[in-house]
Design an enzyme around this catalytic site. Sequence first.
Site, PDB file in Angstrom:
ATOM      1  N   ASP A  15       0.855  -1.178   0.000  1.00 30.94           N
ATOM      2  CA  ASP A  15       0.000   0.000   0.000  1.00 30.94           C
ATOM      3  C   ASP A  15       0.896   1.236   0.000  1.00 30.94           C
ATOM      4  O   ASP A  15       2.085   1.164   0.327  1.00 30.94           O
ATOM      5  CB  ASP A  15      -0.897  -0.030   1.244  1.00 30.94           C
ATOM      6  N   ASP A  24      -0.238   5.007   1.021  1.00 32.69           N
ATOM      7  CA  ASP A  24      -0.464   5.888   2.168  1.00 32.69           C
ATOM      8  C   ASP A  24      -0.421   5.104   3.474  1.00 32.69           C
ATOM      9  O   ASP A  24      -1.116   4.101   3.619  1.00 32.69           O
ATOM     10  CB  ASP A  24      -1.820   6.595   2.041  1.00 32.69           C
TER      11      ASP A  24
END
Length: 259
Positions: free
Chosen positions: A13, A15
């Site tokens: 991922d 963020d």
Amino acid sequence: MAERKPIESWLTDMDGVLIHEGTPIPGADAFIKRLRESGRPFLVLTNNSIYTARDLHARLFRMGLDVPVENIWTSALATARFLDDQRPGGTAYVIGEAGLTTALHDIGYVLTDHEPDYVVLGETRTYSFEALTKAIRLINAGARFICTNPDETGPSREGPLPATGAVAALITKATGKDPYFAGKPNPLMMRTGLNAIGAHSETSAMIGDRMDTDVLAGLEAGMETFLVLTGLTGPADVDRYPFRPSTIVDSIADLVDRV
């Protein structure tokens, strides 16, 4: 429990794992550098559908993270891949930004408000009452309802913003129709991403900061999962879920030597 195969491919991922509020998380640059030097297939994922992969490449590069365009996978790209498989050359009424409209243009979709095959809802900072009303009427008239991701809120410097999942709930309440969500935690996003880089779930790992999206999606896609504690999930939150990540680490810096 059967011993897992060595990790040959990495999905992470963005963020909360690599960056936080526009700033790289310590160790992120070393992790990306190690991935690129290793030659292992990898993807940086985001449920945010606002930006194109080219936009995200430029934003990350300005922060000192050199992620090639082809190694970025968004919920908009996963949505486009899904629609191209379901109904090639179809039509859609789209609420969203360039990340989504570009992805649909690239698969040959026609964007229209005249009897579209689909209403596709993505992220935007300017949800319009007029556009939502049109979407509701088109869905009531028979258009199929697709959403890029189920995230209910998104971050901003001023505080949480309503995101795709929250706006989708409004449309569902008005139409009685539930959408199909293409992004995390749907393992479809992982599987289409793995296919894009020629990787297999049995030898792949997913790194995330959220139990309810990243870890769940990785788990359901059959991948090894790593939870980092630099984002939304703290150590005390993990036991609230009926599933666990394979490994919990403080940050991405702890995984550099695993590559």
